[in-house]
Motif scaffolding. Sequence first.
Motif, short mmCIF file in Angstrom:
data_model
loop_
_atom_site.label_atom_id
_atom_site.label_comp_id
_atom_site.label_asym_id
_atom_site.label_seq_id
_atom_site.Cartn_x
_atom_site.Cartn_y
_atom_site.Cartn_z
N THR A 1 -0.74 -3.23 15.26
CA THR A 1 -1.78 -2.69 14.22
C THR A 1 -1.33 -1.42 13.69
O THR A 1 -0.51 -0.53 14.59
CB THR A 1 -3.09 -2.50 15.01
N ALA B 1 3.07 7.23 9.68
CA ALA B 1 2.66 5.86 10.34
C ALA B 1 2.86 5.81 11.89
O ALA B 1 3.88 6.10 12.26
CB ALA B 1 3.42 4.63 9.56
N SER C 1 0.75 -1.07 0.00
CA SER C 1 0.12 -0.12 0.04
C SER C 1 0.80 1.17 -0.10
O SER C 1 2.22 0.97 0.03
CB SER C 1 -1.01 0.19 1.13
N SER C 2 0.44 2.27 0.04
CA SER C 2 1.14 3.82 -0.03
C SER C 2 1.93 3.79 1.13
O SER C 2 3.07 4.38 1.25
CB SER C 2 0.31 4.79 0.10
N ARG C 3 1.67 2.92 2.24
CA ARG C 3 2.52 2.87 3.51
C ARG C 3 3.26 1.73 3.78
O ARG C 3 4.09 1.66 4.67
CB ARG C 3 1.28 3.29 4.81
N GLU D 1 -9.04 -5.32 8.71
CA GLU D 1 -9.51 -5.63 7.55
C GLU D 1 -8.38 -6.46 6.53
O GLU D 1 -8.93 -7.30 5.74
CB GLU D 1 -9.84 -4.38 6.73
N THR D 2 -7.10 -6.40 7.04
CA THR D 2 -5.95 -6.99 6.27
C THR D 2 -4.99 -7.54 7.40
O THR D 2 -4.84 -6.90 8.06
CB THR D 2 -5.32 -6.49 5.33
N GLU E 1 -3.31 4.31 10.97
CA GLU E 1 -3.77 5.12 9.60
C GLU E 1 -4.15 3.89 8.96
O GLU E 1 -5.00 4.61 7.85
CB GLU E 1 -2.26 5.74 8.76
N GLU E 2 -4.23 2.78 9.14
CA GLU E 2 -5.09 1.99 7.90
C GLU E 2 -5.46 0.49 8.93
O GLU E 2 -4.72 0.31 10.06
CB GLU E 2 -4.13 1.11 6.96
N ASN E 3 -6.57 0.09 8.77
CA ASN E 3 -7.09 -1.11 9.61
C ASN E 3 -6.46 -2.58 9.44
O ASN E 3 -7.11 -3.41 8.66
CB ASN E 3 -8.69 -1.00 9.72
N VAL E 4 -4.89 -2.38 9.53
CA VAL E 4 -4.38 -3.49 9.11
C VAL E 4 -3.84 -4.10 10.29
O VAL E 4 -3.36 -3.40 11.29
CB VAL E 4 -3.17 -3.44 8.06
#
Length: 272
Positions: free
Chosen positions: A132, A114, A13-15, A172-173, A135-138
């Motif tokens: 976790t 991040a 991803s972008s991050r 989510e991932t 910034e993203e639900n990963v």
Amino acid sequence: MAAAKIPEVSKLSSRIIRILGRILLDAGDKDVAEYQNNLKQVIQTEEANIEHIVVTHWHHDHIGGVENLYGSLAKHPTVWKHKKSSSDEPDNELPSSITTHWLSDGQELKVEGATVKVHHTPGHTTDHIILTMAEENVLFSGDCILGEGTAVFEDLHSYMRSLHKILELKPETVYPGHGNIVKDPIEKIEYYIAHRNQREAQILDVLKENCEKQLTEMDIVKFIYTDTPEHLWTAAAYNVNHHLAKLTMENKVKKLNINGENRWQYNTTSNL
């Protein structure tokens, strides 16, 4: 069916890059030239600087490469790891010249763009953590959840609690330490839990049906693993032992020592 080949270097991803810059999650095994070269290329291409090296747990294929990176590809990184249980051997996987900083449950590490949060998830090892990203639900799962197959563990009781802890995070991932990206993590985690619960139920059923007997792990294996080749029974007994340790901790079975041999019996007073 053979597992799909994972690209040696991939931008997720972008991050997130699979071999990460800025915060490097795990450092691979020691003296793996191919990994070091791939990491060097990513650092140069992305113009990244490794500020932190976060080790998810003490196993050599996660912590071994720190010694290669420290002071070379990572000039002045802060090396982080969760402390082991007080009953474990002291932390001595890295040379004394590398200072290890200890992580705590709930701690956050921030770099530009991040923020990762530490979650202590013992079971695979006592010091295991996942992370976790705000910034993203990963979720970065280390060896707690794998891209293929099921994970191994030192302590099943702790591992099951950790799986439920991860489930509550609702990622989510999941990016595992081994294997492909998990794009359906809730389903995967629920499968892990159901798989272990099913095996536990089988073990309890065997002990209930033979409640007057004191059974060894191998006795139980012979009842349950009827479709498993005999040369794999020793490995099966190892897994059964983990379940028995958990069930003993929960007072559902009794551990006995008879003539120097460990045996187990259903606990008829456990109110199951």
